[in-house]
Design a protein around this motif. Structure first.
Motif, PDB file in Angstrom:
ATOM      1  N   ASN A 196       0.828  -1.207   0.000  1.00  0.00           N
ATOM      2  CA  ASN A 196       0.000   0.000   0.000  1.00  0.00           C
ATOM      3  C   ASN A 196       0.860   1.254   0.000  1.00  0.00           C
ATOM      4  O   ASN A 196       0.615   2.191  -0.755  1.00  0.00           O
ATOM      5  CB  ASN A 196      -0.926   0.013   1.208  1.00  0.00           C
ATOM      6  CG  ASN A 196      -2.291  -0.521   0.896  1.00  0.00           C
ATOM      7  OD1 ASN A 196      -2.858  -0.222  -0.143  1.00  0.00           O
ATOM      8  ND2 ASN A 196      -2.818  -1.305   1.806  1.00  0.00           N
ATOM      9  N   CYS A 251       2.546   1.907  -3.356  1.00  0.00           N
ATOM     10  CA  CYS A 251       1.643   2.492  -4.355  1.00  0.00           C
ATOM     11  C   CYS A 251       1.535   3.997  -4.182  1.00  0.00           C
ATOM     12  O   CYS A 251       1.544   4.742  -5.157  1.00  0.00           O
ATOM     13  CB  CYS A 251       0.260   1.848  -4.269  1.00  0.00           C
ATOM     14  SG  CYS A 251       0.191   0.203  -4.978  1.00  0.00           S
ATOM     15  N   ALA A 253      -2.094  -1.944  -7.922  1.00  0.00           N
ATOM     16  CA  ALA A 253      -3.103  -1.917  -6.859  1.00  0.00           C
ATOM     17  C   ALA A 253      -4.302  -2.774  -7.233  1.00  0.00           C
ATOM     18  O   ALA A 253      -4.830  -3.509  -6.403  1.00  0.00           O
ATOM     19  CB  ALA A 253      -3.540  -0.477  -6.589  1.00  0.00           C
ATOM     20  N   GLN A 298      -6.523   3.526  -3.466  1.00  0.00           N
ATOM     21  CA  GLN A 298      -5.299   3.856  -4.192  1.00  0.00           C
ATOM     22  C   GLN A 298      -5.615   4.578  -5.505  1.00  0.00           C
ATOM     23  O   GLN A 298      -4.936   5.537  -5.873  1.00  0.00           O
ATOM     24  CB  GLN A 298      -4.478   2.593  -4.475  1.00  0.00           C
ATOM     25  CG  GLN A 298      -3.876   1.959  -3.266  1.00  0.00           C
ATOM     26  CD  GLN A 298      -2.762   2.774  -2.655  1.00  0.00           C
ATOM     27  OE1 GLN A 298      -2.237   3.695  -3.258  1.00  0.00           O
ATOM     28  NE2 GLN A 298      -2.402   2.441  -1.425  1.00  0.00           N
TER      29      GLN A 298
END
Length: 168
Positions: free
Chosen positions: A27, A30, A62, A74
């Motif tokens: 996460n 990204c 993502a 995202q």
């Protein structure tokens, strides 16, 4: 950036996203991968249109590796980061060509990520269906010997772990 994508995707694929830390790092990656082009776009207004392509990689990543809620988050962050340089340089942009590229990029990013997510979902459905076919008798629909051995191995492994104290 591409090397980070390869390493992170290999880690997440091998672990099937069961490790929370790997998932959190994915996460964060990204966001970082999207922030770098946005920062470069803010630094140089001439690079705005050229750097939007760099944001497609985190979007596809993502959509493929993250759960639906995090993937949507995202993509929303990517959309906001894509719009910030245009908003900052709105009065200074000499051509509407850059704005048209931004307007074309956002739907392309969302559709590409959606296609990647649909392909991933279809693959997971096919794998689950194939596993179900492999573990059941086609005539009766009951579990076959392979399913019995798999369940016995899992239960014996759990019992042995309890007996030896290895619960980790």
């Amino acid at each position: 950036s591409i090397a980070i994508v390869c390493v992170a995707s290999q880690l997440t694929w091998m672990r099937k996203l069961d490790d929370v830390r790997v998932y959190q790092v994915t996460n964060v990656w990204c966001v970082i991968a999207a922030t770098m082009p946005a920062a470069l776009m803010l630094a140089n207004e001439q690079s705005i249109a050229a750097l939007y392509v760099a944001m497609i990689a985190p979007a596809a990543f993502a959509a493929h590796f993250l759960r639906a809620r995090e993937a949507l988050l995202q993509l929303s962050v990517l959309s906001v980061l894509a719009l910030i340089p245009v908003i900052v340089y709105a009065g200074e942009l000499s051509s509407s060509h850059v704005v048209s590229r931004v307007a074309a990029f956002l739907p392309i990013m969302w559709v590409s990520a959606g296609a990647v997510w649909i392909l991933r979902h279809n693959r997971q459905t096919a794998v689950a269906s194939a596993e179900n076919v492999a573990l059941t008798d086609p005539l009766t629909g009951l579990a076959n010997l392979r399913a019995f051995h798999r369940r016995a191995d899992r239960l014996l492994g759990e019992r042995n772990a309890r007996l030896t104290g290895d619960t980790g």
